[in-house]
Design a protein around this motif. Structure first.
Motif, short mmCIF file in Angstrom:
data_model
loop_
_atom_site.label_atom_id
_atom_site.label_comp_id
_atom_site.label_asym_id
_atom_site.label_seq_id
_atom_site.Cartn_x
_atom_site.Cartn_y
_atom_site.Cartn_z
N LYS A 34 -5.19 -14.88 13.50
CA LYS A 34 -3.99 -15.28 14.24
C LYS A 34 -2.74 -15.12 13.37
CE LYS A 34 -3.21 -19.19 16.60
NZ LYS A 34 -3.52 -20.58 17.02
N ALA A 35 -2.89 -15.52 12.10
CA ALA A 35 -1.77 -15.40 11.16
C ALA A 35 -1.40 -13.92 10.98
CB ALA A 35 -2.14 -16.02 9.82
N ARG A 36 -2.43 -13.07 10.90
CA ARG A 36 -2.17 -11.65 10.72
C ARG A 36 -1.42 -11.07 11.92
NH1 ARG A 36 -3.14 -7.10 12.80
NH2 ARG A 36 -2.98 -5.21 11.53
N THR A 37 -1.81 -11.46 13.12
CA THR A 37 -1.13 -10.98 14.33
C THR A 37 0.33 -11.44 14.32
OG1 THR A 37 -3.21 -11.10 15.54
CG2 THR A 37 -1.22 -10.95 16.86
N ARG A 38 0.56 -12.66 13.86
CA ARG A 38 1.93 -13.17 13.77
C ARG A 38 2.75 -12.35 12.77
NH1 ARG A 38 3.93 -19.17 12.95
NH2 ARG A 38 6.15 -18.79 13.22
N LEU A 39 2.14 -12.05 11.60
CA LEU A 39 2.82 -11.26 10.57
C LEU A 39 3.09 -9.85 11.08
CD1 LEU A 39 0.66 -12.52 7.58
CD2 LEU A 39 3.11 -12.97 7.89
N VAL A 45 3.31 -6.97 8.26
CA VAL A 45 2.05 -6.25 8.15
C VAL A 45 2.12 -5.17 9.22
CG1 VAL A 45 -0.44 -6.40 8.66
CG2 VAL A 45 0.66 -8.21 7.32
N GLY A 46 1.69 -3.97 8.93
CA GLY A 46 1.77 -2.91 9.94
C GLY A 46 1.46 -1.56 9.38
N ALA A 47 2.03 -0.52 9.98
CA ALA A 47 1.81 0.84 9.51
C ALA A 47 3.12 1.62 9.58
CB ALA A 47 0.75 1.53 10.36
N LEU A 48 3.31 2.51 8.60
CA LEU A 48 4.48 3.38 8.58
C LEU A 48 4.29 4.47 9.63
CD1 LEU A 48 4.69 3.76 4.69
CD2 LEU A 48 6.11 2.29 6.14
N PHE A 54 0.31 -1.13 5.69
CA PHE A 54 0.80 -2.00 4.62
C PHE A 54 0.53 -3.45 4.98
CE2 PHE A 54 4.34 -1.22 7.51
CZ PHE A 54 4.80 -2.49 7.77
N GLY A 55 0.32 -4.25 3.96
CA GLY A 55 0.06 -5.68 4.17
C GLY A 55 -1.40 -5.93 4.49
N ASN A 56 -1.91 -7.05 4.03
CA ASN A 56 -3.31 -7.41 4.29
C ASN A 56 -3.52 -8.89 4.05
OD1 ASN A 56 -3.44 -7.05 1.25
ND2 ASN A 56 -3.28 -4.94 1.94
N ILE A 128 2.26 -9.09 2.02
CA ILE A 128 3.17 -8.50 3.02
C ILE A 128 4.10 -7.50 2.36
CG2 ILE A 128 3.12 -10.51 4.54
CD1 ILE A 128 6.32 -10.11 2.76
N HIS A 129 4.75 -6.71 3.20
CA HIS A 129 5.79 -5.81 2.73
C HIS A 129 7.07 -6.10 3.48
CE1 HIS A 129 3.83 -2.44 0.30
NE2 HIS A 129 2.95 -3.41 0.39
N SER A 130 8.16 -6.23 2.75
CA SER A 130 9.46 -6.45 3.37
C SER A 130 10.56 -6.11 2.37
CB SER A 130 9.60 -7.92 3.80
OG SER A 130 10.97 -8.26 3.96
N ARG A 131 11.45 -5.22 2.78
CA ARG A 131 12.59 -4.86 1.91
C ARG A 131 13.44 -6.10 1.62
NH1 ARG A 131 13.40 -2.63 -1.83
NH2 ARG A 131 12.39 -0.82 -0.99
N ASN A 132 13.80 -6.85 2.68
CA ASN A 132 14.70 -7.99 2.50
C ASN A 132 14.09 -9.10 1.65
OD1 ASN A 132 16.47 -6.63 4.09
ND2 ASN A 132 16.24 -7.96 5.90
#
Ligand SMILES: [Zn+2]
Length: 205
Positions: A34-39, A45-48, A54-56, A128-132
């Protein structure tokens, strides 16, 4: 199967055995999924566009094992049990990860393993991955691994162990300065690690 992966994004020797999904039997997995879906919904978390994920996320099992999202699952909004595999052992010195399950282990399994090793009370790890968030945390001097240490290497694992031990406590966060946009958090229950990530998400967005 035993393969040495030298390109793509898995940098260690991956010793993976195909096996049925057992995520649904692992205590706390539903919360993790559930946390992963939220992220995923927040873009952490996602894909380029080129398909590289990215993210796990992971959760500790027992006997040094943990359950982690599989490699190349980043593009899926909801994973379910099939998206996870068991990491049976992480050998930092030999740069080897042993896993079993319906998918191969995430490329950053060694980083997760390093945190479980360094913090016995950690039950969950979120990367996670996030520029900000990455830029903001570096600017505000959060604990970080050295800028010349790349992801997925024994050097990163050792740097993380040092960072985690230095912080002490059962929860925390580290910016992976040599892994652009990479941040990793750990906690007791999944919610604790998630809350740390959500806190910096709101601070820097
Ligand atoms: Zn990463």
């Amino acid at each position: 199967m035993n393969e040495s992966v030298t390109e793509g994004y898995v940098k260690y020797t991956a010793d993976h055995t195909g096996a049925a999904a057992l995520a649904a039997e692992v205590s706390g997995w539903k919360e993790l999924d559930k946390a992963r879906t939220r992220l995923y919904g927040l873009g952490l978390v996602g894909a380029l566009p080129n398909g590289v994920g990215f993210g796990n996320v992971s959760i500790r099992m027992n006997d040094g094992e943990f359950l982690i999202t599989g490699t190349a699952t980043g593009g899926r909004k909801a994973l379910g049990p099939d998206g996870y595999c068991t990491v049976n052992a992480v050998d930092i010195e030999k740069n080897r990860v042993t896993s079993s399950g319906p998918v191969k282990a995430s490329a950053e399994s060694m980083s997760h393993g390093a945190i479980y090793l360094a913090c016995p009370s950690a039950r969950s790890v979120i990367h996670i991955h996030s520029r900000n968030i990455f830029d903001g945390m570096l600017r505000d001097h959060y604990p970080c691994t050295p800028a010349d240490v790349p992801y997925g290497t024994p050097e990163m694992a050792r740097a993380l162990i040092a960072c985690v031990k230095e912080q002490g406590g059962s929860r925390g966060m580290v910016v992976m300065a040599g892994h652009d946009e990479g941040v990793i958090a750990w906690g007791g229950p999944v919610q604790e690690a998630l809350d740390l990530i959500l806190e910096v998400y709101h601070t820097y967005n």
